[in-house]
Design a protein around this motif. Structure first.
Motif, PDB file in Angstrom:
ATOM      1  N   THR A 110     -20.256   6.709   1.495  1.00 39.03           N
ATOM      2  CA  THR A 110     -21.040   5.744   0.740  1.00 39.03           C
ATOM      3  C   THR A 110     -22.004   4.989   1.645  1.00 39.03           C
ATOM      4  O   THR A 110     -21.804   4.919   2.870  1.00 39.03           O
ATOM      5  N   THR A 111     -23.046   4.430   1.045  1.00 39.93           N
ATOM      6  CA  THR A 111     -23.958   3.548   1.767  1.00 39.93           C
ATOM      7  C   THR A 111     -23.455   2.115   1.714  1.00 39.93           C
ATOM      8  O   THR A 111     -24.031   1.228   2.344  1.00 39.93           O
ATOM      9  N   SER A 112     -22.385   1.887   0.949  1.00 45.26           N
ATOM     10  CA  SER A 112     -21.824   0.555   0.770  1.00 45.26           C
ATOM     11  C   SER A 112     -20.506   0.444   1.546  1.00 45.26           C
ATOM     12  O   SER A 112     -20.364   1.020   2.626  1.00 45.26           O
ATOM     13  N   ILE A 113     -19.539  -0.282   1.005  1.00 45.42           N
ATOM     14  CA  ILE A 113     -18.218  -0.398   1.616  1.00 45.42           C
ATOM     15  C   ILE A 113     -17.161  -0.215   0.526  1.00 45.42           C
ATOM     16  O   ILE A 113     -17.478  -0.138  -0.664  1.00 45.42           O
ATOM     17  N   PHE A 114     -15.896  -0.145   0.932  1.00 45.39           N
ATOM     18  CA  PHE A 114     -14.801   0.113   0.005  1.00 45.39           C
ATOM     19  C   PHE A 114     -13.976  -1.158  -0.258  1.00 45.39           C
ATOM     20  O   PHE A 114     -13.805  -1.984   0.647  1.00 45.39           O
ATOM     21  N   THR A 115     -13.489  -1.275  -1.486  1.00 43.14           N
ATOM     22  CA  THR A 115     -12.605  -2.391  -1.783  1.00 43.14           C
ATOM     23  C   THR A 115     -11.272  -2.174  -1.068  1.00 43.14           C
ATOM     24  O   THR A 115     -10.941  -1.061  -0.639  1.00 43.14           O
ATOM     25  N   GLU A 116     -10.489  -3.228  -0.958  1.00 43.26           N
ATOM     26  CA  GLU A 116      -9.186  -3.122  -0.291  1.00 43.26           C
ATOM     27  C   GLU A 116      -8.264  -2.173  -1.043  1.00 43.26           C
ATOM     28  O   GLU A 116      -7.527  -1.391  -0.436  1.00 43.26           O
ATOM     29  N   ALA A 117      -8.314  -2.230  -2.391  1.00 42.21           N
ATOM     30  CA  ALA A 117      -7.476  -1.344  -3.199  1.00 42.21           C
ATOM     31  C   ALA A 117      -7.852   0.121  -2.977  1.00 42.21           C
ATOM     32  O   ALA A 117      -6.985   0.995  -2.893  1.00 42.21           O
ATOM     33  N   ALA A 118      -9.151   0.390  -2.863  1.00 45.33           N
ATOM     34  CA  ALA A 118      -9.611   1.763  -2.623  1.00 45.33           C
ATOM     35  C   ALA A 118      -9.120   2.254  -1.266  1.00 45.33           C
ATOM     36  O   ALA A 118      -8.681   3.401  -1.126  1.00 45.33           O
ATOM     37  N   GLN A 119      -9.162   1.380  -0.270  1.00 46.06           N
ATOM     38  CA  GLN A 119      -8.704   1.758   1.066  1.00 46.06           C
ATOM     39  C   GLN A 119      -7.203   2.039   1.079  1.00 46.06           C
ATOM     40  O   GLN A 119      -6.743   2.972   1.750  1.00 46.06           O
ATOM     41  N   ASP A 120      -6.441   1.260   0.324  1.00 47.63           N
ATOM     42  CA  ASP A 120      -4.984   1.446   0.286  1.00 47.63           C
ATOM     43  C   ASP A 120      -4.620   2.807  -0.319  1.00 47.63           C
ATOM     44  O   ASP A 120      -3.779   3.542   0.217  1.00 47.63           O
ATOM     45  N   ILE A 121      -5.255   3.141  -1.455  1.00 42.61           N
ATOM     46  CA  ILE A 121      -4.952   4.409  -2.119  1.00 42.61           C
ATOM     47  C   ILE A 121      -5.404   5.577  -1.244  1.00 42.61           C
ATOM     48  O   ILE A 121      -4.711   6.592  -1.122  1.00 42.61           O
ATOM     49  N   ALA A 122      -6.576   5.452  -0.634  1.00 41.35           N
ATOM     50  CA  ALA A 122      -7.088   6.512   0.230  1.00 41.35           C
ATOM     51  C   ALA A 122      -6.131   6.766   1.392  1.00 41.35           C
ATOM     52  O   ALA A 122      -5.890   7.911   1.785  1.00 41.35           O
ATOM     53  N   ALA A 123      -5.574   5.701   1.945  1.00 43.17           N
ATOM     54  CA  ALA A 123      -4.636   5.847   3.059  1.00 43.17           C
ATOM     55  C   ALA A 123      -3.380   6.587   2.614  1.00 43.17           C
ATOM     56  O   ALA A 123      -2.855   7.448   3.332  1.00 43.17           O
ATOM     57  N   GLN A 124      -2.914   6.292   1.409  1.00 40.97           N
ATOM     58  CA  GLN A 124      -1.728   6.963   0.875  1.00 40.97           C
ATOM     59  C   GLN A 124      -1.989   8.446   0.642  1.00 40.97           C
ATOM     60  O   GLN A 124      -1.097   9.285   0.822  1.00 40.97           O
ATOM     61  N   GLU A 125      -3.222   8.764   0.247  1.00 42.12           N
ATOM     62  CA  GLU A 125      -3.575  10.150  -0.077  1.00 42.12           C
ATOM     63  C   GLU A 125      -4.110  10.927   1.120  1.00 42.12           C
ATOM     64  O   GLU A 125      -4.414  12.115   1.001  1.00 42.12           O
ATOM     65  N   GLY A 126      -4.255  10.271   2.254  1.00 42.52           N
ATOM     66  CA  GLY A 126      -4.811  10.944   3.423  1.00 42.52           C
ATOM     67  C   GLY A 126      -6.290  11.241   3.285  1.00 42.52           C
ATOM     68  O   GLY A 126      -6.798  12.207   3.880  1.00 42.52           O
ATOM     69  N   MET A 127      -6.993  10.432   2.523  1.00 41.71           N
ATOM     70  CA  MET A 127      -8.426  10.632   2.277  1.00 41.71           C
ATOM     71  C   MET A 127      -9.248   9.948   3.357  1.00 41.71           C
ATOM     72  O   MET A 127      -8.946   8.840   3.780  1.00 41.71           O
ATOM     73  N   GLU A 128     -10.303  10.605   3.785  1.00 42.89           N
ATOM     74  CA  GLU A 128     -11.229  10.038   4.756  1.00 42.89           C
ATOM     75  C   GLU A 128     -12.281   9.205   4.029  1.00 42.89           C
ATOM     76  O   GLU A 128     -12.882   9.659   3.049  1.00 42.89           O
ATOM     77  N   LEU A 129     -12.513   7.977   4.491  1.00 39.00           N
ATOM     78  CA  LEU A 129     -13.522   7.101   3.920  1.00 39.00           C
ATOM     79  C   LEU A 129     -14.591   6.815   4.973  1.00 39.00           C
ATOM     80  O   LEU A 129     -14.279   6.395   6.091  1.00 39.00           O
ATOM     81  N   ILE A 130     -15.836   7.049   4.611  1.00 36.40           N
ATOM     82  CA  ILE A 130     -16.954   6.784   5.508  1.00 36.40           C
ATOM     83  C   ILE A 130     -17.881   5.788   4.822  1.00 36.40           C
ATOM     84  O   ILE A 130     -18.526   6.115   3.817  1.00 36.40           O
ATOM     85  N   ASP A 131     -17.931   4.555   5.333  1.00 39.46           N
ATOM     86  CA  ASP A 131     -18.768   3.533   4.714  1.00 39.46           C
ATOM     87  C   ASP A 131     -20.184   3.582   5.289  1.00 39.46           C
ATOM     88  O   ASP A 131     -20.509   4.444   6.118  1.00 39.46           O
TER      89      ASP A 131
END
Length: 213
Positions: free
Chosen positions: A119-140
């Motif tokens: 994303t060109t933006s940032i992630f909410t805390e809830a989004a980061q928590d779920i992504a961590a549980q799922e092993g998803m990579e987040l690039i802000d």
């Protein structure tokens, strides 16, 4: 394996030279406009960036895409990517948990284990928590510019150069377009590499193409 480690593998940089030359969205002008370009163009920009780095990258159909915008392949490893072009300064748009859940479900339906949201933006805390549980990579947005700098560092340099008012010559690629005068004192735009490069244009054409955008 961290998803960002897929990029800048020197041994993969031999292919798709034609796509590199013909790419539009990967130029420095678009690097400065990532947060304001259309969502579709942002997807194309990312695809071109991945292809430039030697990866196989394909856009998914616009409809029934299961929340997946791009599928990146390196060897037998597939990664489902969702591209979220958002302007963080406009209504404070953030990527929320619904986006993460959508990509998780879509990737599972397609049998793709690796997932990533860029994303060109940032992630909410809830989004980061779920992504961590799922092993998803987040690039802000900040990490995205680091990624661009890793793959195409010259784009960021050129973008800054252009913000100072310097326009690179589209013909030779190394000179700068500058106002000059012909033999009859008629002003025109020419390349600083003259006489090796004889690219030129009328001032009105230069203003329309580079200034009035």
């Amino acid at each position: 394996m961290n998803f960002k480690n897929l990029f800048s593998k020197k041994e993969d940089k031999k292919l798709l030279a034609i796509e590199r030359r013909e790419s539009y969205y990967i130029d420095s002008k678009n690097v400065t406009n990532l947060s304001t370009m259309s969502g579709e163009n942002f997807e194309v920009f990312l695809r071109d960036l991945f292809i430039y780095d030697g990866l196989k990258a394909e856009l998914t159909p616009k409809y029934k895409d299961d929340g997946i915008d791009i599928i990146v392949t390196r060897g037998k490893l597939h990664t489902a990517i969702q591209a979220k072009r958002m302007d963080i300064y406009k209504n404070y748009n953030l990527v929320d948990k619904e986006v993460v859940n959508s990509l998780v479900g879509g990737a599972r339906r397609r049998g793709i284990e690796r997932t990533c949201i860029i994303t060109t933006s940032i992630f909410t805390e809830a989004a980061q928590d779920i992504a961590a549980q799922e092993g998803m990579e987040l690039i802000d947005g900040r990490q995205l510019y680091y990624l661009i700098a890793k793959i195409r560092p010259e784009l960021l340099a050129e973008a800054y150069f252009e913000k100072l008012g310097y326009i690179k010559c589209p013909e030779c690629g190394t000179g700068i377009l500058k106002k000059r005068e012909g033999r009859q004192k008629i002003p025109f735009i020419g390349c600083t590499n003259f006489p090796k490069c004889r690219h030129s244009m009328k001032i009105t054409e230069f203003e329309t193409r580079y200034i009035k955008q």
